[in-house]
Design a protein around this motif. Structure first.
Motif, PDB file in Angstrom:
ATOM      1  N   UNK A 137      39.077  26.762  37.039  1.00  0.00           N
ATOM      2  CA  UNK A 137      39.748  26.003  35.967  1.00  0.00           C
ATOM      3  C   UNK A 137      40.653  26.917  35.134  1.00  0.00           C
ATOM      4  N   UNK A 138      40.112  28.076  34.738  1.00  0.00           N
ATOM      5  CA  UNK A 138      40.900  28.963  33.884  1.00  0.00           C
ATOM      6  C   UNK A 138      42.129  29.478  34.632  1.00  0.00           C
ATOM      7  N   UNK A 139      41.996  29.687  35.925  1.00  0.00           N
ATOM      8  CA  UNK A 139      43.137  30.177  36.729  1.00  0.00           C
ATOM      9  C   UNK A 139      44.279  29.167  36.718  1.00  0.00           C
ATOM     10  N   UNK A 140      43.926  27.901  36.863  1.00  0.00           N
ATOM     11  CA  UNK A 140      44.949  26.858  36.846  1.00  0.00           C
ATOM     12  C   UNK A 140      45.629  26.745  35.499  1.00  0.00           C
ATOM     13  N   UNK A 141      44.856  26.856  34.423  1.00  0.00           N
ATOM     14  CA  UNK A 141      45.435  26.775  33.077  1.00  0.00           C
ATOM     15  C   UNK A 141      46.343  27.970  32.816  1.00  0.00           C
ATOM     16  N   UNK A 142      45.924  29.148  33.258  1.00  0.00           N
ATOM     17  CA  UNK A 142      46.762  30.338  33.069  1.00  0.00           C
ATOM     18  C   UNK A 142      48.074  30.200  33.830  1.00  0.00           C
ATOM     19  N   UNK A 143      48.024  29.553  34.993  1.00  0.00           N
ATOM     20  CA  UNK A 143      49.248  29.326  35.765  1.00  0.00           C
ATOM     21  C   UNK A 143      50.175  28.364  35.021  1.00  0.00           C
ATOM     22  N   UNK A 144      49.595  27.349  34.390  1.00  0.00           N
ATOM     23  CA  UNK A 144      50.397  26.416  33.592  1.00  0.00           C
ATOM     24  C   UNK A 144      51.057  27.134  32.418  1.00  0.00           C
ATOM     25  N   UNK A 145      50.301  27.993  31.759  1.00  0.00           N
ATOM     26  CA  UNK A 145      50.855  28.742  30.624  1.00  0.00           C
ATOM     27  C   UNK A 145      51.980  29.664  31.080  1.00  0.00           C
ATOM     28  N   UNK A 146      51.795  30.280  32.229  1.00  0.00           N
ATOM     29  CA  UNK A 146      52.838  31.168  32.767  1.00  0.00           C
ATOM     30  C   UNK A 146      54.111  30.381  33.063  1.00  0.00           C
ATOM     31  N   UNK A 183      35.659  26.527  28.644  1.00  0.00           N
ATOM     32  CA  UNK A 183      37.019  26.937  29.013  1.00  0.00           C
ATOM     33  C   UNK A 183      37.664  27.716  27.868  1.00  0.00           C
ATOM     34  N   UNK A 184      37.422  27.285  26.642  1.00  0.00           N
ATOM     35  CA  UNK A 184      37.984  27.994  25.490  1.00  0.00           C
ATOM     36  C   UNK A 184      37.514  29.435  25.466  1.00  0.00           C
ATOM     37  N   UNK A 185      36.217  29.643  25.730  1.00  0.00           N
ATOM     38  CA  UNK A 185      35.685  31.018  25.751  1.00  0.00           C
ATOM     39  C   UNK A 185      36.333  31.847  26.862  1.00  0.00           C
ATOM     40  N   UNK A 186      36.498  31.227  28.037  1.00  0.00           N
ATOM     41  CA  UNK A 186      37.121  31.937  29.158  1.00  0.00           C
ATOM     42  C   UNK A 186      38.573  32.291  28.838  1.00  0.00           C
ATOM     43  N   UNK A 187      39.291  31.360  28.236  1.00  0.00           N
ATOM     44  CA  UNK A 187      40.688  31.630  27.877  1.00  0.00           C
ATOM     45  C   UNK A 187      40.764  32.766  26.859  1.00  0.00           C
TER      46      UNK A 187
END
Length: 220
Positions: A1-10, A48-52
């Motif tokens: 999940x965090x990988x996908x969100x980081x890709x969106x942010x990028x 997810x917030x903690x992981x981010x």
């Protein structure tokens, strides 16, 4: 999940936005409106917030403050987070969107305000300013003014800004302390020459206090 969100942010990173932010000490290039839209879609997700947050990425940490459950953090966890939040926007959002809603905010306000790290201390003073406006019961306003009078002039930039805001808030919200707050501001002259855009209020405490009080009276 965090990988996908980081890709969106990028994918949302805009070099022009990054250039503007970097002039203010923030190292991210994501439009904040788009960041909030992403947070709205993700909804509250504490894990997810903690992981981010753990990624150390500024945009990810800003997103974390929007999707977390503020009351789920332990006191020591928040203390560690504020010490890791080294960019102005992350610290601002962490204090305003998370710490202020935490049951530990009162305890952290006291301990942070006296911290030798000026960035941590500025977070403590931001919480104090909130209390001055909304929950002044139990605050020693005279004592706060004593500290501000003694330390504001030579305080490092982030701490000076936070203490100055507290000075102005005391003058705005508490008429019995207004004359002293204005007097301290006039004697110290902190932010007197700060450049202000047309239509904006100066952060110089005497001007700030006068303008906010005028607006309050006008509303009546």
């Amino acid at each position: 999940m965090v990988t996908g969100v980081m890709a969106e942010l990028a994918a949302l990173d805009d070099p022009k936005v990054r250039a503007v932010n970097e002039r203010h000490g923030d190292d991210h290039g994501v439009n904040l409106g788009k960041l909030r839209a992403l947070a709205k879609r993700l909804k509250t997700q504490q894990d997810l917030a903690r992981e981010l947050w753990e990624t150390g990425d500024t945009a990810a940490r800003l997103l974390a403050t929007l999707i977390c459950r503020p009351k789920a953090f332990e006191r020591d966890e928040l203390d560690a987070m504020v010490r890791e939040a080294r960019t102005p926007k992350v610290q601002d959002w962490l204090v305003n969107y998370v710490v202020k809603k935490s049951p530990h905010s009162g305890e952290l306000r006291v301990s942070w305000s006296a911290d030798p790290d000026p960035v941590v201390a500025s977070a403590g003073w931001a919480l104090t300013t909130e209390s001055v406006a909304k929950k002044p019961e139990g605050l020693d306003l005279e004592g706060l003014l004593d500290v501000i009078e003694a330390e504001l002039k030579d305080a490092p930039a982030p701490l000076q800004w936070a203490m100055n805001h507290c000075l102005a808030q005391i003058g705005i919200e508490h008429p019995e302390h207004r004359a002293r707050a204005i007097g301290i501001g006039e004697r110290l002259g902190v932010l007197k020459d700060y450049p202000v855009s047309p239509g904006c209020t100066s952060p110089f405490a005497p001007v700030w206090i006068d303008e906010m009080v005028r607006r309050q009276q006008h509303k009546r």
